[in-house]
Design an enzyme around this catalytic site. Structure first.
Site, mmCIF file in Angstrom:
data_model
loop_
_atom_site.group_PDB
_atom_site.id
_atom_site.type_symbol
_atom_site.label_atom_id
_atom_site.label_comp_id
_atom_site.label_asym_id
_atom_site.label_seq_id
_atom_site.Cartn_x
_atom_site.Cartn_y
_atom_site.Cartn_z
ATOM 1 N N LYS A 22 0.852 -1.205 0.000
ATOM 2 C CA LYS A 22 0.000 0.000 0.000
ATOM 3 C C LYS A 22 0.882 1.247 0.000
ATOM 4 C CE LYS A 22 -1.584 1.504 4.109
ATOM 5 N NZ LYS A 22 -1.257 2.871 4.501
ATOM 6 N N ASN A 23 1.909 1.254 0.830
ATOM 7 C CA ASN A 23 2.708 2.478 1.015
ATOM 8 C C ASN A 23 3.701 2.724 -0.109
ATOM 9 O OD1 ASN A 23 1.241 2.900 3.267
ATOM 10 N ND2 ASN A 23 2.855 2.352 4.719
ATOM 11 N N ARG A 121 0.780 14.272 13.156
ATOM 12 C CA ARG A 121 1.246 14.071 11.769
ATOM 13 C C ARG A 121 1.172 15.347 10.935
ATOM 14 N NH1 ARG A 121 -0.955 8.407 9.710
ATOM 15 N NH2 ARG A 121 0.839 8.567 8.331
ATOM 16 N N ASP A 308 5.443 0.496 11.848
ATOM 17 C CA ASP A 308 4.219 -0.157 11.369
ATOM 18 C C ASP A 308 4.122 -1.614 11.790
ATOM 19 O OD1 ASP A 308 4.002 1.632 8.181
ATOM 20 O OD2 ASP A 308 3.628 2.220 10.245
HETATM 21 C C1 EPZ Z 1 4.430 6.937 6.233
HETATM 22 O O1 EPZ Z 1 3.647 7.947 6.851
HETATM 23 C C2 EPZ Z 1 3.555 5.693 6.199
HETATM 24 N N1 EPZ Z 1 2.369 5.962 5.378
HETATM 25 C C3 EPZ Z 1 3.150 5.287 7.616
HETATM 26 O O2 EPZ Z 1 2.404 4.068 7.522
HETATM 27 C C4 EPZ Z 1 4.409 5.025 8.425
HETATM 28 O O3 EPZ Z 1 4.056 4.715 9.759
HETATM 29 C C5 EPZ Z 1 5.307 6.282 8.397
HETATM 30 O O4 EPZ Z 1 5.595 6.649 7.032
HETATM 31 C C6 EPZ Z 1 6.626 6.066 9.129
HETATM 32 O O5 EPZ Z 1 7.302 5.004 8.543
HETATM 33 C C7 EPZ Z 1 2.488 5.948 4.031
HETATM 34 O O6 EPZ Z 1 3.549 5.728 3.485
HETATM 35 C C8 EPZ Z 1 1.239 6.223 3.266
HETATM 36 P P1 EPZ Z 1 6.480 10.423 8.153
HETATM 37 P P2 EPZ Z 1 4.150 9.486 6.797
HETATM 38 O O7 EPZ Z 1 6.271 11.688 7.403
HETATM 39 O O8 EPZ Z 1 4.855 9.757 5.530
HETATM 40 C C9 EPZ Z 1 6.712 13.633 11.631
HETATM 41 C C10 EPZ Z 1 0.600 2.630 7.854
HETATM 42 O O9 EPZ Z 1 0.281 2.036 8.884
HETATM 43 N N2 EPZ Z 1 6.550 14.647 10.578
HETATM 44 O O10 EPZ Z 1 7.699 9.609 7.865
HETATM 45 O O11 EPZ Z 1 3.011 10.343 7.164
HETATM 46 C C11 EPZ Z 1 5.458 12.795 11.814
HETATM 47 O O12 EPZ Z 1 4.554 13.443 12.677
HETATM 48 C C12 EPZ Z 1 1.034 4.084 7.933
HETATM 49 O O13 EPZ Z 1 0.655 2.109 6.709
HETATM 50 C C13 EPZ Z 1 6.620 15.992 10.920
HETATM 51 O O14 EPZ Z 1 6.812 16.356 12.092
HETATM 52 O O15 EPZ Z 1 5.214 9.478 7.993
HETATM 53 C C14 EPZ Z 1 6.005 11.520 12.413
HETATM 54 O O16 EPZ Z 1 6.155 11.694 13.811
HETATM 55 C C15 EPZ Z 1 0.823 4.653 9.319
HETATM 56 N N3 EPZ Z 1 6.466 16.936 9.956
HETATM 57 C C16 EPZ Z 1 7.389 11.382 11.777
HETATM 58 O O17 EPZ Z 1 7.710 12.691 11.251
HETATM 59 C C17 EPZ Z 1 6.254 16.592 8.636
HETATM 60 O O18 EPZ Z 1 6.134 17.503 7.776
HETATM 61 C C18 EPZ Z 1 7.427 10.391 10.620
HETATM 62 O O19 EPZ Z 1 6.394 10.757 9.716
HETATM 63 C C19 EPZ Z 1 6.184 15.222 8.297
HETATM 64 C C20 EPZ Z 1 6.345 14.266 9.283
#
Ligand code: EPZ
Length: 421
Positions: A22-23, A121, A308
């Site tokens: 999916k991701n 997020r 995840d």
């Molecule tokens: C991706 O989410 C995945 N989703 C998530 O999977 C996964 O848990 C996550 O990466 C971490 O591996 C998809 O790929 C669709 P991040 P994403 O931006 O991109 C912070 C699942 O179960 N952050 O890497 O949203 C954020 O709050 C899902 O399939 C900021 O602060 O994750 C988090 O604490 C759940 N500012 C950390 O970084 C930003 O602008 C990692 O988030 C962006 C992120």
């Protein structure tokens, strides 16, 4: 409202095939916006989130022929660049259309993603990076309005935090930008690598694929042509979830169509709990531990232990032979499954972002509630070994990211049925 009814105690056996990730599929679908010609995608997972993103493309004017696991998408006909709240609020990953729409059309309006069970997020890092590339960003009425009338400019981006979605948005934005974009502290997840490979195969020069430093030479506004079909990589989180099903039920099962390199962290932790594995080219068989040992986990970015997989391992740890500790470092609220697992008889205590899992002899079936995608699968895993019947409600969370979970578990011998109430 659908729910899953699971009668615990069955051993599992046999083999299943892992679906596309999916991701990986979500950014790949978003990246088709970078082209004004047909793009063919294969091995898509048949899950709600993919259908939601494809529905969004349709609303923008794309022509999409979507069957269960394949899609032919033509974005030559896009006539709107507004991603509305009604869709984005259903799936926050819709924010991945921001980069491609902006770099292709010079302007777009994307609803801010809503809140999420596992954490705030924010997308501040995405927006800061696009501004560094020359975009004018305004947030008004719950929408991000982005403009770059003369196109985006290559820039040096240093991410304060490793962000998967942020890296993906900027890689796509950089693909059509004028000049070179360097991303420092980029995400290295396999899903990011697939996106980079897809864009590189379309002729965009990308250096550092798979590393924390990416350099992308933009086309200066020229749309891309994706000549060859993009086959989505296997879902490493789905694979890890079924390995946990084998571990928790002490069953030997085989998973076909896996990429072993992508699941090394899960394999390593299950080995430390006493499991062993037989691996062929793209399949893996788990040989369960007679006596599951406790585990200590710290979630971190790839190639470390994936956040995840945190909930699923917690379910396995519940019935292991000692106290386990799990520290969640990526999200501030990713322990929603703890209280539900405790309703099944687990003995888990939270202190800040660390969970202490004290072992219990047995679990007992109950009515539990799914709160987010991966928490839902953890409840299903626990229900497989709980005495009696468990009812897992709100499984629309599961349907977002698992392709036919009850069908695959049933084929392995689990007593699991989807019902409505
Ligand atoms: C991706 O989410 C995945 N989703 C998530 O999977 C996964 O848990 C996550 O990466 C971490 O591996 C998809 O790929 C669709 P991040 P994403 O931006 O991109 C912070 C699942 O179960 N952050 O890497 O949203 C954020 O709050 C899902 O399939 C900021 O602060 O994750 C988090 O604490 C759940 N500012 C950390 O970084 C930003 O602008 C990692 O988030 C962006 C992120």
């Amino acid at each position: 409202m659908d729910y899953l009814e699971i009668v615990g105690g069955n051993k599992l056996s046999g083999e299943i095939t892992i679906s596309g990730a999916k991701n990986a599929a979500l950014p790949v679908v978003a990246a088709t916006i970078l082209s004004d010609k047909e793009v063919k995608l294969t091995n898509l997972p048949n899950v709600v989130d993919i259908r939601t993103l494809i529905k969004l493309l349709g609303m923008l004017g794309s022509e999409v022929d979507h069957k269960e696991t394949t899609a032919v998408i033509n974005n030559g006909s896009i006539n709107s660049t507004k991603a509305v709240y009604e869709i984005v609020s259903q799936m926050r990953a819709s924010i991945l259309v921001l980069g491609p729409l902006l770099t292709r059309f010079g302007e777009c309006e994307v609803s801010l993603p809503g809140g999420c069970a596992i954490g705030q997020r924010p997308i501040d890092l995405h927006l800061k990076a696009l501004e560094a590339m020359g975009a004018h960003i305004e947030i008004k009425g719950g929408y991000v309005r982005a403009e770059a009338p003369d196109g985006l400019k290559g820039a040096k981006i240093v991410f304060d935090k490793i962000t998967v979605g942020g890296t993906e948005n900027i890689v796509m934005a950089a693909a059509l930008a004028h000049g070179t974009t360097t991303i420092i502290n980029a995400a290295r997840e396999p899903e990011v690598v697939q996106l980079c490979q897809m864009i590189s195969d379309a002729g965009v020069q990308i250096d550092g694929i798979g590393t924390g430093i990416l350099s992308i030479e933009g086309t200066g506004g020229e749309p891309l042509t994706f000549d060859s079909p993009v086959e989505i990589i296997p879902d490493r989180i789905e694979a890890g979830t079924y390995l946990c099903a084998g571990a928790i039920t002490k069953s030997e099962i085989t998973l076909n169509k896996v990429n072993q390199e992508h699941i090394q962290a899960s394999i390593d932790k299950l080995e430390s709990m006493g499991c062993s594995f037989t691996m062929d080219a793209d399949s893996i068989t788990i040989h369960p531990a007679e006596k599951l040992l406790p585990v200590n986990l710290i979630t971190t970015e790839y190639p470390g232990f994936p956040t995840d997989m945190q909930a699923q391992f917690m379910a396995v740890a519940v019935i292991s032979s000692g106290e386990s500790l799990i520290e969640e470092r990526l999200f501030e609220n990713r322990f929603m499954h703890v209280s539900e697992l405790n309703r099944l008889g687990a003995n888990i205590w939270l202190k800040g972002n660390t969970a202490a899992i004290h072992p219990v002899e047995e679990l007992n079936g109950a009515v539990v509630m799914a709160t987010d995608l991966r928490a839902s699968s953890a409840l299903v895993l626990a229900a497989l070994v709980a005495n009696g019947t468990t009812k897992v409600r709100r499984i629309y969370h599961l349907d977002r990211g698992y392709d036919d979970l009850e069908g695959k578990l049933s084929s392995l011998g689990a007593d699991i049925t989807r019902k409505s109430e």
